[in-house]
Design a protein around this motif. Structure first.
Motif, PDB file in Angstrom:
ATOM      1  N   TYR A 124       0.951  -1.069  -0.401  1.00 23.47           N
ATOM      2  CA  TYR A 124       0.216   0.027  -0.076  1.00 23.47           C
ATOM      3  C   TYR A 124       0.842   1.298   0.018  1.00 23.47           C
ATOM      4  CZ  TYR A 124      -4.022   3.189   1.587  1.00 23.47           C
ATOM      5  OH  TYR A 124      -4.683   4.462   1.514  1.00 23.47           O
ATOM      6  N   ASN A 125       0.407   2.149  -0.804  1.00 21.13           N
ATOM      7  CA  ASN A 125       1.269   3.776  -1.193  1.00 21.13           C
ATOM      8  C   ASN A 125       0.413   4.389  -1.226  1.00 21.13           C
ATOM      9  OD1 ASN A 125       4.028   4.767  -1.257  1.00 21.13           O
ATOM     10  ND2 ASN A 125       3.578   4.636  -2.979  1.00 21.13           N
ATOM     11  N   ASN A 126      -1.423   4.634  -1.244  1.00 22.65           N
ATOM     12  CA  ASN A 126      -1.757   5.511  -1.764  1.00 22.65           C
ATOM     13  C   ASN A 126      -1.503   6.394  -0.575  1.00 22.65           C
ATOM     14  OD1 ASN A 126      -2.941   4.303  -3.756  1.00 22.65           O
ATOM     15  ND2 ASN A 126      -4.613   3.546  -2.742  1.00 22.65           N
ATOM     16  N   PHE A 127      -1.794   8.001  -1.327  1.00 22.46           N
ATOM     17  CA  PHE A 127      -2.097   9.407  -0.216  1.00 22.46           C
ATOM     18  C   PHE A 127      -0.394   9.653   0.437  1.00 22.46           C
ATOM     19  CE2 PHE A 127      -5.899   6.792   0.242  1.00 22.46           C
ATOM     20  CZ  PHE A 127      -7.410   7.473  -0.412  1.00 22.46           C
ATOM     21  N   TYR A 128       0.352   8.942   0.870  1.00 28.75           N
ATOM     22  CA  TYR A 128       1.165   9.516   1.772  1.00 28.75           C
ATOM     23  C   TYR A 128       2.316   9.172   1.263  1.00 28.75           C
ATOM     24  CZ  TYR A 128      -2.411   9.506   4.588  1.00 28.75           C
ATOM     25  OH  TYR A 128      -4.387   9.356   5.917  1.00 28.75           O
ATOM     26  N   GLY A 129       2.734   7.704  -0.257  1.00 29.89           N
ATOM     27  CA  GLY A 129       4.017   7.870  -0.517  1.00 29.89           C
ATOM     28  C   GLY A 129       4.467   6.791   0.135  1.00 29.89           C
ATOM     29  N   GLN A 130       4.308   6.003   1.270  1.00 30.04           N
ATOM     30  CA  GLN A 130       4.958   5.321   2.623  1.00 30.04           C
ATOM     31  C   GLN A 130       5.748   4.304   2.265  1.00 30.04           C
ATOM     32  OE1 GLN A 130       1.620   5.321   1.842  1.00 30.04           O
ATOM     33  NE2 GLN A 130       0.578   3.744   2.629  1.00 30.04           N
ATOM     34  N   LEU A 131       5.483   4.310   0.228  1.00 27.51           N
ATOM     35  CA  LEU A 131       6.883   2.664   0.139  1.00 27.51           C
ATOM     36  C   LEU A 131       7.906   3.813  -0.250  1.00 27.51           C
ATOM     37  CD1 LEU A 131       5.185   0.665  -2.083  1.00 27.51           C
ATOM     38  CD2 LEU A 131       5.109   0.304   0.697  1.00 27.51           C
ATOM     39  N   GLY A 132       8.045   4.808  -0.488  1.00 26.90           N
ATOM     40  CA  GLY A 132       9.802   5.613  -0.240  1.00 26.90           C
ATOM     41  C   GLY A 132      10.231   5.716  -1.991  1.00 26.90           C
ATOM     42  N   ASP A 133       9.147   5.355  -2.536  1.00 25.97           N
ATOM     43  CA  ASP A 133       9.248   5.710  -4.014  1.00 25.97           C
ATOM     44  C   ASP A 133       9.218   6.768  -5.297  1.00 25.97           C
ATOM     45  OD1 ASP A 133       6.793   4.978  -4.202  1.00 25.97           O
ATOM     46  OD2 ASP A 133       7.754   3.111  -5.938  1.00 25.97           O
ATOM     47  N   GLY A 134       8.152   7.714  -4.317  1.00 27.21           N
ATOM     48  CA  GLY A 134       8.781   8.741  -5.137  1.00 27.21           C
ATOM     49  C   GLY A 134       6.812   8.831  -6.401  1.00 27.21           C
ATOM     50  N   THR A 135       5.689   7.579  -4.828  1.00 29.37           N
ATOM     51  CA  THR A 135       4.912   8.050  -6.214  1.00 29.37           C
ATOM     52  C   THR A 135       3.777   7.511  -5.113  1.00 29.37           C
ATOM     53  OG1 THR A 135       4.615   5.210  -6.497  1.00 29.37           O
ATOM     54  CG2 THR A 135       6.223   6.519  -8.047  1.00 29.37           C
ATOM     55  N   THR A 136       2.910   7.539  -5.026  1.00 30.52           N
ATOM     56  CA  THR A 136       1.298   6.969  -4.496  1.00 30.52           C
ATOM     57  C   THR A 136       0.834   5.885  -4.722  1.00 30.52           C
ATOM     58  OG1 THR A 136       0.391   8.678  -5.259  1.00 30.52           O
ATOM     59  CG2 THR A 136       1.554   9.288  -3.177  1.00 30.52           C
ATOM     60  N   GLN A 137       1.695   5.197  -5.786  1.00 34.46           N
ATOM     61  CA  GLN A 137       0.820   4.322  -6.367  1.00 34.46           C
ATOM     62  C   GLN A 137       0.912   2.735  -5.181  1.00 34.46           C
ATOM     63  OE1 GLN A 137       2.693   3.652 -10.565  1.00 34.46           O
ATOM     64  NE2 GLN A 137       1.574   1.601 -10.662  1.00 34.46           N
ATOM     65  N   ASN A 138       0.350   2.288  -5.508  1.00 39.16           N
ATOM     66  CA  ASN A 138      -0.050   0.559  -5.089  1.00 39.16           C
ATOM     67  C   ASN A 138       1.383   0.009  -5.642  1.00 39.16           C
ATOM     68  OD1 ASN A 138      -1.393   1.446  -2.803  1.00 39.16           O
ATOM     69  ND2 ASN A 138      -2.324   0.286  -3.520  1.00 39.16           N
ATOM     70  N   ARG A 139       2.097  -1.084  -5.009  1.00 40.06           N
ATOM     71  CA  ARG A 139       3.512  -1.508  -5.430  1.00 40.06           C
ATOM     72  C   ARG A 139       3.105  -2.989  -5.290  1.00 40.06           C
ATOM     73  NH1 ARG A 139       5.466   0.767  -9.277  1.00 40.06           N
ATOM     74  NH2 ARG A 139       6.190   3.371  -9.153  1.00 40.06           N
ATOM     75  N   TYR A 180       5.795   2.862  10.541  1.00 40.11           N
ATOM     76  CA  TYR A 180       4.531   2.761  11.288  1.00 40.11           C
ATOM     77  C   TYR A 180       3.097   2.782  10.254  1.00 40.11           C
ATOM     78  CZ  TYR A 180       1.230   5.374  14.151  1.00 40.11           C
ATOM     79  OH  TYR A 180      -0.233   5.551  15.396  1.00 40.11           O
ATOM     80  N   PHE A 181       2.141   1.799  10.891  1.00 38.39           N
ATOM     81  CA  PHE A 181       0.505   1.258  10.160  1.00 38.39           C
ATOM     82  C   PHE A 181       0.560   1.465   8.694  1.00 38.39           C
ATOM     83  CE2 PHE A 181      -3.517   2.908   9.987  1.00 38.39           C
ATOM     84  CZ  PHE A 181      -4.131   1.354  10.298  1.00 38.39           C
ATOM     85  N   ASP A 182       0.496   2.344   8.023  1.00 36.15           N
ATOM     86  CA  ASP A 182      -0.501   2.724   7.118  1.00 36.15           C
ATOM     87  C   ASP A 182       0.431   4.113   6.423  1.00 36.15           C
ATOM     88  OD1 ASP A 182      -0.502   0.470   6.756  1.00 36.15           O
ATOM     89  OD2 ASP A 182      -2.886   0.583   6.483  1.00 36.15           O
ATOM     90  N   SER A 183       1.844   4.387   6.880  1.00 33.75           N
ATOM     91  CA  SER A 183       1.381   5.895   6.804  1.00 33.75           C
ATOM     92  C   SER A 183       3.192   7.133   6.559  1.00 33.75           C
ATOM     93  CB  SER A 183       0.910   6.718   7.994  1.00 33.75           C
ATOM     94  OG  SER A 183       0.708   6.522   9.437  1.00 33.75           O
ATOM     95  N   SER A 184       3.555   6.118   7.338  1.00 36.07           N
ATOM     96  CA  SER A 184       5.345   6.365   7.274  1.00 36.07           C
ATOM     97  C   SER A 184       5.943   5.716   7.105  1.00 36.07           C
ATOM     98  CB  SER A 184       5.417   8.330   8.584  1.00 36.07           C
ATOM     99  OG  SER A 184       5.262   6.928   9.732  1.00 36.07           O
TER     100      SER A 184
END
Length: 176
Positions: free
Chosen positions: A124-139, A155-159
């Protein structure tokens, strides 16, 4: 159980690694997070796999690193957090990648550090870019985020936070 060298708890499941590298699991199994091929709750330990050196259980998804550095995942996969290219729950372990030394996960995102220090993320990467790949696209497959990483925390689904070899701290995701 006897001869246990490591134990890990998910939200309602438990995992033990024995001296011989056998991984055992028990507890809730709603999404197949025990990895025994079923969704049946287990009130006593069942053997999942061999040659395991590390296990991580979070919510209803589970991850194991084997002696050869291969990463395996199973359980809930509604946001692609298993990293197998799908959003299909897995009731038995599926191989995700090789050369892994560390795995962290939260409810719907996962992060692995490889032997070469590269950090990989998926889910999950929507809204916050928590994956750190520069996008908000799920991978649904692992994507490389950065190099020279020695530690990761999410932390949870956000950072998310990473410490690099030079001891610098990096952060990304939700910032409210």
């Amino acid at each position: 159980m006897d001869n246990v060298i490591s134990v890990e708890c998910g939200s309602s499941s438990a995992y033990a690694i024995k001296e011989d590298g056998g991984l055992w699991a028990w507890g809730s199994n709603l999404s197949g997070q025990l990895g025994d091929g079923t969704t049946q709750d287990r009130h006593s330990p069942v053997k999942v796999m061999d040659n395991v050196i590390s296990v991580k259980g979070y919510s209803r998804s589970s991850y194991a690193i084997k002696e050869d550095g291969s990463l395996w995942a199973w359980g809930d996969n509604y946001k692609g957090q298993l990293g197998d290219g799908t959003i299909q729950d897995r009731h038995s372990p599926v191989k995700v990648m090789d050369n892994v030394i560390s795995i962290k996960s939260n409810a719907s995102s996962s992060y692995a550090i490889k032997k070469d220090g590269s950090l990989w993320a998926w889910g999950y990467n929507n809204f916050y870019g928590q994956l750190g790949d520069g996008t908000t696209q799920n991978r649904y497959n692992p994507v490389k985020v950065m190099d020279n990483v020695i530690s990761i925390e999410c932390y949870f689904d956000s950072s998310s936070y990473a410490i690099k070899e030079d001891k610098s701290l990096w952060a990304w995701g939700q910032n409210n």
